[in-house]
Design a protein around this motif. Structure first.
Motif, mmCIF file in Angstrom:
data_model
loop_
_atom_site.group_PDB
_atom_site.id
_atom_site.type_symbol
_atom_site.label_atom_id
_atom_site.label_comp_id
_atom_site.label_asym_id
_atom_site.label_seq_id
_atom_site.Cartn_x
_atom_site.Cartn_y
_atom_site.Cartn_z
ATOM 1 N N GLN A 109 12.767 -24.796 -52.281
ATOM 2 C CA GLN A 109 12.917 -25.580 -53.602
ATOM 3 C C GLN A 109 14.270 -25.766 -54.074
ATOM 4 O O GLN A 109 14.578 -26.522 -55.128
ATOM 5 C CB GLN A 109 12.506 -24.711 -54.813
ATOM 6 N N SER A 110 15.113 -25.482 -53.176
ATOM 7 C CA SER A 110 16.648 -25.726 -53.254
ATOM 8 C C SER A 110 16.820 -27.471 -53.145
ATOM 9 O O SER A 110 16.470 -27.978 -52.675
ATOM 10 C CB SER A 110 17.473 -24.941 -52.352
ATOM 11 N N ARG A 111 18.107 -27.611 -53.984
ATOM 12 C CA ARG A 111 18.697 -28.735 -53.730
ATOM 13 C C ARG A 111 18.897 -29.232 -52.333
ATOM 14 O O ARG A 111 18.894 -30.336 -51.988
ATOM 15 C CB ARG A 111 20.086 -28.914 -54.432
ATOM 16 N N GLU A 112 19.576 -28.377 -51.512
ATOM 17 C CA GLU A 112 19.821 -28.528 -50.208
ATOM 18 C C GLU A 112 18.662 -28.905 -49.299
ATOM 19 O O GLU A 112 19.029 -29.822 -48.473
ATOM 20 C CB GLU A 112 20.380 -27.389 -49.489
ATOM 21 N N VAL A 113 17.433 -28.351 -49.585
ATOM 22 C CA VAL A 113 16.254 -28.703 -48.676
ATOM 23 C C VAL A 113 15.816 -30.140 -49.230
ATOM 24 O O VAL A 113 15.507 -30.928 -48.332
ATOM 25 C CB VAL A 113 15.393 -27.632 -49.011
ATOM 26 N N SER A 114 15.769 -30.370 -50.525
ATOM 27 C CA SER A 114 15.623 -31.663 -51.022
ATOM 28 C C SER A 114 16.409 -32.763 -50.400
ATOM 29 O O SER A 114 15.895 -33.781 -49.930
ATOM 30 C CB SER A 114 15.570 -31.482 -52.571
ATOM 31 N N GLU A 115 17.799 -32.634 -50.447
ATOM 32 C CA GLU A 115 18.628 -33.614 -50.136
ATOM 33 C C GLU A 115 18.349 -33.755 -48.644
ATOM 34 O O GLU A 115 18.346 -34.819 -48.033
ATOM 35 C CB GLU A 115 19.939 -33.236 -50.226
ATOM 36 N N TYR A 116 18.042 -32.733 -47.835
ATOM 37 C CA TYR A 116 17.986 -32.972 -46.346
ATOM 38 C C TYR A 116 16.601 -33.680 -45.851
ATOM 39 O O TYR A 116 16.732 -34.621 -45.142
ATOM 40 C CB TYR A 116 17.799 -31.471 -45.922
ATOM 41 N N LEU A 117 15.320 -33.534 -46.862
ATOM 42 C CA LEU A 117 14.429 -33.982 -46.380
ATOM 43 C C LEU A 117 14.611 -35.529 -47.046
ATOM 44 O O LEU A 117 13.775 -36.370 -46.113
ATOM 45 C CB LEU A 117 13.163 -33.326 -47.233
ATOM 46 N N GLN A 118 15.233 -35.862 -48.031
ATOM 47 C CA GLN A 118 15.434 -37.106 -48.261
ATOM 48 C C GLN A 118 16.277 -38.090 -47.372
ATOM 49 O O GLN A 118 15.924 -39.204 -46.834
ATOM 50 C CB GLN A 118 16.047 -37.394 -49.744
ATOM 51 N N ALA A 119 17.346 -37.148 -46.899
ATOM 52 C CA ALA A 119 18.228 -38.040 -45.679
ATOM 53 C C ALA A 119 17.409 -38.307 -44.713
ATOM 54 O O ALA A 119 17.580 -39.271 -43.867
ATOM 55 C CB ALA A 119 19.450 -37.315 -45.669
ATOM 56 N N LYS A 120 16.629 -37.203 -43.991
ATOM 57 C CA LYS A 120 16.158 -37.328 -42.958
ATOM 58 C C LYS A 120 14.886 -38.668 -43.108
ATOM 59 O O LYS A 120 14.784 -39.453 -42.205
ATOM 60 C CB LYS A 120 15.238 -35.899 -42.482
ATOM 61 N N GLN A 121 14.282 -38.510 -44.148
ATOM 62 C CA GLN A 121 13.241 -39.549 -44.258
ATOM 63 C C GLN A 121 13.883 -41.063 -44.200
ATOM 64 O O GLN A 121 13.582 -42.007 -43.621
ATOM 65 C CB GLN A 121 12.384 -39.502 -45.789
ATOM 66 N N ALA A 122 15.182 -40.966 -45.307
ATOM 67 C CA ALA A 122 15.991 -42.297 -44.798
ATOM 68 C C ALA A 122 16.347 -42.946 -43.434
ATOM 69 O O ALA A 122 16.112 -43.915 -43.151
ATOM 70 C CB ALA A 122 17.119 -42.407 -46.021
ATOM 71 N N MET A 123 16.794 -41.859 -42.603
ATOM 72 C CA MET A 123 17.242 -42.070 -41.395
ATOM 73 C C MET A 123 16.095 -42.654 -40.457
ATOM 74 O O MET A 123 16.092 -43.351 -39.704
ATOM 75 C CB MET A 123 17.871 -40.806 -40.859
ATOM 76 N N GLU A 124 14.791 -41.859 -40.614
ATOM 77 C CA GLU A 124 13.809 -42.160 -39.958
ATOM 78 C C GLU A 124 13.061 -43.568 -40.280
ATOM 79 O O GLU A 124 12.654 -44.297 -39.642
ATOM 80 C CB GLU A 124 12.635 -41.157 -40.261
ATOM 81 N N GLU A 125 13.379 -44.110 -41.650
ATOM 82 C CA GLU A 125 12.910 -45.335 -42.047
ATOM 83 C C GLU A 125 14.081 -46.402 -41.773
ATOM 84 O O GLU A 125 13.520 -47.860 -42.159
ATOM 85 C CB GLU A 125 12.459 -45.252 -43.517
ATOM 86 N N ASP A 126 15.070 -46.227 -41.370
ATOM 87 C CA ASP A 126 16.116 -46.931 -41.194
ATOM 88 C C ASP A 126 15.715 -47.673 -39.706
ATOM 89 O O ASP A 126 16.012 -47.042 -38.711
ATOM 90 C CB ASP A 126 17.644 -46.095 -40.992
ATOM 91 N N ALA A 127 15.290 -49.074 -39.868
ATOM 92 C CA ALA A 127 14.929 -49.649 -38.562
ATOM 93 C C ALA A 127 16.169 -49.849 -37.687
ATOM 94 O O ALA A 127 15.776 -49.614 -36.450
ATOM 95 C CB ALA A 127 14.469 -50.984 -38.922
#
Length: 150
Positions: free
Chosen positions: A25-43
């Motif tokens: 539930q930490s900010r670090e995990v939240s930011e990590y998951l968001q950044a990972k998703q953004a990278m995976e969605e970057d065509a």
């Protein structure tokens, strides 16, 4: 003399589940998951990663012959340049920064737990500077961290 009490393993495991929930539930995990998703969605990143995998296979083929392969220098240069291009992509850099912050959090939690038991317990980290700041190499080598002097 104080008597030692053994920890209730069940209670210890329950506490570890609470700790893992707090970490998730930490900010670090939240930011990590968001950044990972953004990278995976970057065509463009995904296109370059796919190209990198193909170039890496070519590189492994020429590696068998080393510098004697006629395409060794060319393929090696292409792989290095492509890797650098990927690393400079904004979404990749954001992911790497988020990953480093999460790694730092996990290291600090692990270090705290280890130090509560003994300062000589080694805690692995992906960051060599964190390991260097910890309690020494633990090998008894030239730093003398675990060598007993007679």
């Amino acid at each position: 003399m104080e008597s030692l009490q053994t920890a209730d393993v069940t209670a210890l495991i329950m506490e570890s589940y609470e700790l893992s929930t707090m970490i998730n539930q930490s900010r670090e995990v939240s930011e990590y998951l968001q950044a990972k998703q953004a990278m995976e969605e970057d065509a463009e990143v995904q296109r370059l990663l796919s190209l990198f995998e193909k170039k890496k296979e070519q590189y492994e083929d020429v590696q068998r012959f080393g510098k004697y392969h006629p395409d060794f220098n060319h393929i090696s240069k292409e792989v290095r340049e492509l890797k650098r291009t990927i690393e400079l992509m904004d979404s990749v850099q954001a992911f790497k920064r988020a990953e480093e912050r999460l790694d730092e959090l996990l290291y600090q939690v692990s270090r705290t737990i280890a130090d509560a038991v003994s300062e000589t317990i080694k805690v692995p980290s992906n960051n060599p500077f964190l390991e260097a700041k910890s309690s020494g190499c633990g090998t008894g080598g030239s730093c003398g961290c675990s060598v007993k002097k007679h």
